[in-house]
Design a protein around this motif. Structure first.
Motif, short mmCIF file in Angstrom:
data_model
loop_
_atom_site.label_atom_id
_atom_site.label_comp_id
_atom_site.label_asym_id
_atom_site.label_seq_id
_atom_site.Cartn_x
_atom_site.Cartn_y
_atom_site.Cartn_z
N UNK A 218 0.83 -1.20 0.00
CA UNK A 218 0.00 0.00 0.00
C UNK A 218 0.87 1.25 0.00
N UNK A 219 1.89 1.28 0.84
CA UNK A 219 2.77 2.45 0.90
C UNK A 219 3.54 2.64 -0.39
N UNK A 220 3.97 1.57 -1.01
CA UNK A 220 4.72 1.69 -2.25
C UNK A 220 3.86 2.29 -3.36
N UNK A 221 2.55 2.18 -3.25
CA UNK A 221 1.65 2.78 -4.22
C UNK A 221 1.42 4.26 -3.98
N UNK A 222 1.96 4.79 -2.89
CA UNK A 222 1.83 6.22 -2.56
C UNK A 222 3.22 6.73 -2.22
N UNK A 223 3.93 7.24 -3.21
CA UNK A 223 5.35 7.57 -3.03
C UNK A 223 5.58 8.66 -2.01
N UNK A 224 4.66 9.62 -1.93
CA UNK A 224 4.83 10.68 -0.93
C UNK A 224 4.76 10.10 0.48
N UNK A 225 3.83 9.16 0.71
CA UNK A 225 3.74 8.50 2.01
C UNK A 225 4.98 7.62 2.26
N UNK A 226 5.34 6.83 1.25
CA UNK A 226 6.44 5.89 1.40
C UNK A 226 7.73 6.59 1.79
N UNK A 227 8.12 7.61 1.01
CA UNK A 227 9.38 8.29 1.30
C UNK A 227 9.28 9.18 2.53
N UNK A 228 8.11 9.73 2.79
CA UNK A 228 7.94 10.52 4.00
C UNK A 228 8.17 9.70 5.25
N UNK A 229 7.68 8.44 5.24
CA UNK A 229 7.84 7.56 6.39
C UNK A 229 9.25 6.98 6.48
N UNK A 230 9.76 6.45 5.36
CA UNK A 230 11.08 5.81 5.37
C UNK A 230 12.18 6.80 5.74
N UNK A 231 12.15 7.97 5.14
CA UNK A 231 13.22 8.94 5.39
C UNK A 231 13.05 9.66 6.72
N UNK A 291 6.82 20.61 2.20
CA UNK A 291 6.85 20.98 3.62
C UNK A 291 7.72 20.00 4.40
N UNK A 292 7.48 18.70 4.18
CA UNK A 292 8.14 17.67 4.98
C UNK A 292 9.66 17.71 4.79
N UNK A 293 10.12 17.70 3.55
CA UNK A 293 11.57 17.61 3.31
C UNK A 293 12.25 18.97 3.42
N UNK A 294 11.52 20.05 3.09
CA UNK A 294 12.09 21.37 3.36
C UNK A 294 12.26 21.59 4.85
N UNK A 295 11.30 21.09 5.63
CA UNK A 295 11.42 21.17 7.09
C UNK A 295 12.60 20.39 7.62
N UNK A 296 12.85 19.20 7.02
CA UNK A 296 14.00 18.39 7.46
C UNK A 296 15.32 19.13 7.25
N UNK A 297 15.46 19.78 6.09
CA UNK A 297 16.71 20.50 5.81
C UNK A 297 16.94 21.60 6.85
N UNK A 298 15.88 22.36 7.14
CA UNK A 298 16.01 23.44 8.13
C UNK A 298 16.21 22.88 9.53
N UNK A 299 15.61 21.74 9.82
CA UNK A 299 15.76 21.12 11.13
C UNK A 299 17.23 20.82 11.41
#
Length: 415
Positions: A218-231, A291-299
């Motif tokens: 299921x997660x692999x079918x939603x790349x934004x969810x998959x990479x948001x969770x894995x990373x 938002x998610x990955x831009x936030x990570x860089x600033x974090x």
């Protein structure tokens, strides 16, 4: 046409109100416990490496039970599971002050109790997250999530600020008694829940491996969810150890602020999170991954600035920014999970997220402890910031490499 503002509809939602109140109070107790645990680990070991090893024990259960907890959160009655886990946690945490009064407390007792508490958490939090998702509708979801996260962080703010002060007044070991009380408070708010039971809907997988495999597909079918969770786990590998291992070292050795200074830095991180969460809950987020990955860089960048600060006052300013960008990562990801995940799979997806996160946290404690032992705390902050920025860039590219199966717009509250 709505008959009441979203915030008023949430206030009138019986189960949401009980979940918010009970878990906000429980979070207050947990935050005091966390300050006491991290400080005792630092104080009793007098070694960044051993402190990292003890903190690792607090995260390690997710390697054993993290994914299993989500499966049973969707299979068993969520209310009963939450009650049982709170009872286990209350009994376990009572052991520390008892051993301390008997003069028998060792650092390995701390590690064992932390292991038990986190094991119970593996089952409790997927049930809680799925329960919150189940009592929210689409119109109130973004605001409801932001209020939950903001409330939890506000409680954590108070707990962290008081924790550092109370350690110096009463001793860290006796602060565990506050967590005992709040776990029983949580039980008192879970008992009256009406619509928190078994997951809605059906799933085809009857066994553990089938359920986990189906969730991964299921997660692999939603790349934004998959990479948001894995990373998310990769990002935590770079930042969590800085907070739990490096900051106590810097607060004591560099700033001369001791336990109270450490507590205030953590409190300022929480203040930044609370204010940012209230803003994010009112936004219409059209591209969650940005938002998610831009936030990570600033974090990562702000954490490095925090650790390299020359004194506690400069550090408090950067701590505020660290907390704000943490909310920019967390809240869009939570809403994204709740929006795209069916109820019969909600617990497993949240559990997979938690498991990935705790693997990152576990590795982070060991990694940062080793970095500080082999080099210096400032070097550890710089290297981790570089790693976080690199991860964020990869996440932005990977999450956009194929069009998402569903629209990405997440509706927030009304302005």
């Amino acid at each position: 046409m709505k008959t009441a503002p979203d915030w008023l509809r949430l206030a009138r939602n019986h189960d949401y109100r009980l979940l918010w109140l009970g878990q906000t109070i429980s979070t207050f107790g947990e935050s005091i416990y966390q300050v006491a645990f991290y400080w005792l680990a630092y104080e009793m070991t007098e070694s960044a490496w051993l402190a990292g090893l003890v903190v690792f024990c607090a995260s390690a259960p997710y390697l054993l039970f993290g994914l299993i907890g989500g499966v049973y959160a969707d299979k068993w009655n969520r209310k009963s599971l939450m009650l049982f886990c709170d009872l286990i946690r209350a009994v376990a945490v009572a052991v520390v002050p008892a051993l301390a009064l008997a003069g028998m407390l060792t650092v390995w007792h701390l590690a064992l109790i932390a292991f038990v508490l986190t094991s119970a958490r593996c089952f409790f939090h997927p049930s809680l997250n799925a329960a919150v998702a189940g009592v929210l509708d689409d119109d109130t979801r973004a605001l409801g999530v932001s209020l939950v996260e903001g409330g939890f962080r506000a409680a954590r703010l108070i707990g962290l600020a008081l924790g550092g002060i109370l350690i110096e007044l009463w001793g860290a070991d006796q602060l565990y008694t506050i967590a005992i009380v709040t776990f029983f408070v949580s039980i008192g708010f879970v008992v009256p829940l009406r619509n928190v039971g078994h997951a809605e809907g059906e799933e085809s997988e009857d066994n553990l491996l089938g359920a986990l495999g189906g969730t991964l597909r299921f997660l692999q079918g939603h790349r934004d969810l998959f990479w948001g969770i894995i990373l998310f786990g990769v990002g935590l590998m770079f930042v969590t150890g800085l907070e739990r291992v490096a900051l106590p070292h810097v607060a004591d050795q560099n700033w001369g602020a001791g336990a109270s200074g450490f507590g205030w830095v953590l409190a300022m991180i929480t203040i930044g999170y609370v204010f940012a969460s209230l803003v994010i809950g009112r936004l219409q987020i059209k591209n969650p991954s940005l938002y998610i990955f831009g936030g990570w860089a600033l974090w990562g960048v702000f954490f490095a600035a925090l650790g390299l600060s020359e004194n506690i006052w400069i550090a408090l300013s950067f701590a505020l920014l660290v907390g704000a960008v943490e909310a920019v990562v967390d809240i869009p990801l939570v809403v994204l999970i709740q929006t795209k995940t069916p109820g019969s799979r909600m617990g497993k997806v949240f559990s997979m997220w938690s498991t990935v996160a705790f693997i990152g946290e576990s590795l982070s404690a060991l990694m940062i402890g080793a970095l500080i032992s082999q080099s210096t705390a400032p070097a550890a902050f710089i290297m981790c910031a570089a790693g976080t920025v690199a991860m964020a860039i990869f996440g932005l590219i990977a999450s956009r490499s194929r069009a998402s199966d569903e629209p990405q717009a997440l509706e927030g509250g009304k302005s």
